[in-house]
Scaffold this motif. Structure first.
Motif, PDB file in Angstrom:
ATOM      1  N   UNK A 181       1.038  -1.327   0.133  1.00 50.43           N
ATOM      2  CA  UNK A 181       0.103   0.163  -0.048  1.00 50.43           C
ATOM      3  C   UNK A 181       0.932   1.349  -0.040  1.00 50.43           C
ATOM      4  N   UNK A 182       1.979   1.181   0.733  1.00 46.09           N
ATOM      5  CA  UNK A 182       2.946   2.409   0.588  1.00 46.09           C
ATOM      6  C   UNK A 182       3.482   2.685  -0.761  1.00 46.09           C
ATOM      7  N   UNK A 183       3.692   1.491  -1.372  1.00 48.13           N
ATOM      8  CA  UNK A 183       4.482   1.858  -2.500  1.00 48.13           C
ATOM      9  C   UNK A 183       3.417   2.303  -3.764  1.00 48.13           C
ATOM     10  N   UNK A 184       2.354   1.648  -3.384  1.00 46.40           N
ATOM     11  CA  UNK A 184       1.179   2.148  -4.206  1.00 46.40           C
ATOM     12  C   UNK A 184       1.152   3.618  -4.348  1.00 46.40           C
ATOM     13  N   UNK A 185       0.926   4.098  -3.146  1.00 45.20           N
ATOM     14  CA  UNK A 185       0.512   5.388  -2.744  1.00 45.20           C
ATOM     15  C   UNK A 185       1.786   6.387  -3.079  1.00 45.20           C
ATOM     16  N   UNK A 186       2.954   5.644  -2.941  1.00 50.34           N
ATOM     17  CA  UNK A 186       4.226   6.685  -3.338  1.00 50.34           C
ATOM     18  C   UNK A 186       4.186   6.927  -4.958  1.00 50.34           C
ATOM     19  N   UNK A 187       3.931   5.663  -5.627  1.00 47.71           N
ATOM     20  CA  UNK A 187       4.035   5.913  -7.023  1.00 47.71           C
ATOM     21  C   UNK A 187       2.895   6.912  -7.451  1.00 47.71           C
ATOM     22  N   UNK A 188       1.732   6.675  -6.914  1.00 42.27           N
ATOM     23  CA  UNK A 188       0.802   8.037  -7.405  1.00 42.27           C
ATOM     24  C   UNK A 188       1.087   9.266  -6.811  1.00 42.27           C
ATOM     25  N   UNK A 189       1.861   9.392  -5.800  1.00 42.90           N
ATOM     26  CA  UNK A 189       2.574  10.799  -5.292  1.00 42.90           C
ATOM     27  C   UNK A 189       3.506  11.314  -6.184  1.00 42.90           C
ATOM     28  N   UNK A 190       4.223  10.390  -6.832  1.00 40.31           N
ATOM     29  CA  UNK A 190       5.299  10.558  -7.829  1.00 40.31           C
ATOM     30  C   UNK A 190       4.852  10.797  -9.044  1.00 40.31           C
ATOM     31  N   UNK A 191       3.771  10.337  -9.453  1.00 40.74           N
ATOM     32  CA  UNK A 191       3.068  10.432 -10.804  1.00 40.74           C
ATOM     33  C   UNK A 191       3.780   9.300 -11.499  1.00 40.74           C
ATOM     34  N   UNK A 192       3.917   8.071 -10.969  1.00 40.90           N
ATOM     35  CA  UNK A 192       4.593   6.949 -11.801  1.00 40.90           C
ATOM     36  C   UNK A 192       3.592   5.813 -12.149  1.00 40.90           C
ATOM     37  N   UNK A 193       2.355   6.282 -12.288  1.00 36.01           N
ATOM     38  CA  UNK A 193       1.236   5.072 -12.667  1.00 36.01           C
ATOM     39  C   UNK A 193       1.435   4.565 -13.983  1.00 36.01           C
ATOM     40  N   UNK A 194       2.168   5.301 -15.004  1.00 40.13           N
ATOM     41  CA  UNK A 194       2.501   4.676 -16.154  1.00 40.13           C
ATOM     42  C   UNK A 194       3.607   3.662 -16.392  1.00 40.13           C
ATOM     43  N   UNK A 195       4.158   3.598 -15.066  1.00 35.33           N
ATOM     44  CA  UNK A 195       5.442   2.770 -15.125  1.00 35.33           C
ATOM     45  C   UNK A 195       6.772   3.596 -14.709  1.00 35.33           C
ATOM     46  N   UNK A 196       7.715   2.851 -14.281  1.00 34.51           N
ATOM     47  CA  UNK A 196       8.984   3.650 -14.096  1.00 34.51           C
ATOM     48  C   UNK A 196      10.222   2.535 -13.914  1.00 34.51           C
ATOM     49  N   UNK A 197      11.361   3.383 -14.123  1.00 33.95           N
ATOM     50  CA  UNK A 197      12.575   2.367 -13.793  1.00 33.95           C
ATOM     51  C   UNK A 197      13.260   2.554 -12.623  1.00 33.95           C
ATOM     52  N   UNK A 198      13.576   1.414 -12.166  1.00 37.12           N
ATOM     53  CA  UNK A 198      14.192   1.399 -10.713  1.00 37.12           C
ATOM     54  C   UNK A 198      15.739   1.137 -10.982  1.00 37.12           C
TER      55      UNK A 198
END
Length: 292
Positions: A181-198
Motif C-alpha cells: 500500500x505504501x508503494x502504491x501511494x508513493x508511486x501515485x504521489x510521484x506520478x509514476x502510474x504509467x511505469x518507472x525504471x528502478x
C-alpha cells in the motif's frame, strides 16, 4: 524410508542464514520445498536483526529467531558484559527449546556454524562450510556442486541432496499489505502510474560499484528511449553519491535513497517496469519478483 541425506522425515528443522540479504532471498525456496515434502514439519529460520524483515512474513515458516549481533557489539563496546552474556544465554536457551532434529547452516561461516551447533540438533548439515565450521557439522555439502550458471543453484543442489520436492523452486520476498500500500501511494504521489525504471547503484562493497557517470547516462537513455522516469533506491549512507549522480543526469531521477525501509524499497522494486542494479540485495529481489 531414506530421503537423500535424511534417514527419517524431520519433525523440527532449523534453517540458519543470518545475513547477506541477497542470499536470504536466494535460499527462500527451501522453505516451500521442506513444506511440500514434509507437510507437518516445524520450520524455524534464524536471521540477524537487520535482515529478518526479508523472511519473517513467509507464510510457511512457523517461527523466526533473531540474533542481534549489532546489539551485542554495542554492549561489548559499552562493557556491559552481564547483559551481553545474558542475551547470548537466552538465545542458546531458545535454540534448545524446539528440540531440532535437523539444523542446516546455509551460510557456511564460523558464526553461523556455531549457531547451528548450539541448536543441539543431532543432524547438522553445512553448505560450503569454511572458517573451520565443518568441524561443527555432521555432514558438509559443496557450495559449488550445483549448476553455477543459475542463480541460487547451491540451494537447489542442497534441496536435491536432502530429497526435497523442488517444484518451481521460486525465490520469495514476503511483503505485507502495508508495504504494498505504501508503494502504491508513493508511486501515485510521484506520478509514476504509467511505469518507472528502478536504478540500484549502491551496495556496501565498493568493488561492486559502477561508475557514477555511467549511471547518469543509463537514466537519461531510459527516459529518452523507453519513456520511463527513474526511481533510485539505496540507504542513508548513499545520499552523497546519489546527489553526484543526479548532478550528472539531465532526466531528473527521483531519489528515494535513505527514505524507505527495506521492505518498502522491495515493494517499489516489485512495481518496477525495469530494474538495473549492481550485485546487491534489492537486485536479487527483482529476480524474485520476476521484473525485467
Amino acid at each position: 524410508m531414506r530421503r537423500g541425506l535424511l534417514s527419517e522425515p524431520p519433525r523440527s528443522v532449523l534453517l540458519v542464514r543470518l545475513s547477506a540479504r541477497g542470499d536470504i532471498v536466494f535460499a527462500s525456496p527451501l522453505v516451500r520445498a521442506f513444506r511440500r515434502t514434509f507437510p507437518d514439519v516445524k520450520l524455524t529460520w534464524i536471521a540477524e536483526s537487520h535482515t529478518k524483515d526479508l523472511i519473517e512474513g513467509h507464510p510457511e515458516l512457523d517461527e523466526i529467531m533473531v540474533v542481534d549481533r549489532n546489539g551485542w557489539k554495542r554492549l561489548w563496546k559499552e562493557r556491559r558484559f552481564g547483559k551481553l552474556f545474558g542475551e547470548i544465554k537466552e538465545l542458546i536457551r531458545s535454540l534448545r527449546r524446539p528440540e531440532f532434529d535437523l539444523a542446516i547452516d546455509l551460510q557456511g561461516l564460523l558464526r553461523s556454524g556455531i549457531v547451528t551447533y548450539l541448536s543441539g540438533a543431532p543432524t547438522r548439515i553445512g553448505l560450503g562450510s569454511k572458517e573451520k565450521s565443518h568441524l561443527l557439522m555432521t555432514h558438509v555439502l559443496s557450495r559449488r556442486a550445483g549448476d553455477r550458471r543459475k542463480i541460487s543453484s547451491e540451494y537447489r543442489y542442497l534441496a536435491d541432496q536432502l530429497g526435497l520436492k523442488l517444484g518451481d523452486f521460486r525465490m520469495e520476498v514476503p511483503l505485507t499489505p502495508e508495504d504494498r500500500d505504501w508503494a502504491s501511494k508513493k508511486a501515485a504521489e510521484l506520478g509514476l502510474k504509467e511505469g518507472f525504471f528502478v536504478a540500484l547503484p549502491f551496495t556496501t562493497t565498493p568493488q561492486k560499484h559502477w561508475r557514477e557517470d555511467r549511471w547518469a547516462q543509463v537514466m537519461d537513455r531510459v527516459a529518452q528511449e523507453l519513456g520511463l522516469p527513474t526511481v533510485v533506491l539505496g540507504g542513508p549512507d548513499d545520499r552523497k553519491a546519489m546527489e553526484r549522480i543526479r548532478g550528472m543526469a539531465s532526466s531528473e531521477p527521483v531519489s528515494l535513497v535513505g527514505e524507505t525501509t527495506l521492505t518498502q524499497a522491495s515493494a517499489m522494486v516489485e512495481r518496477a517496469s525495469l530494474v538495473v542494479g549492481v550485485d546487491t540485495g534489492l537486485s536479487h529481489m527483482a529476480i524474485a519478483f520476476d521484473r525485467p
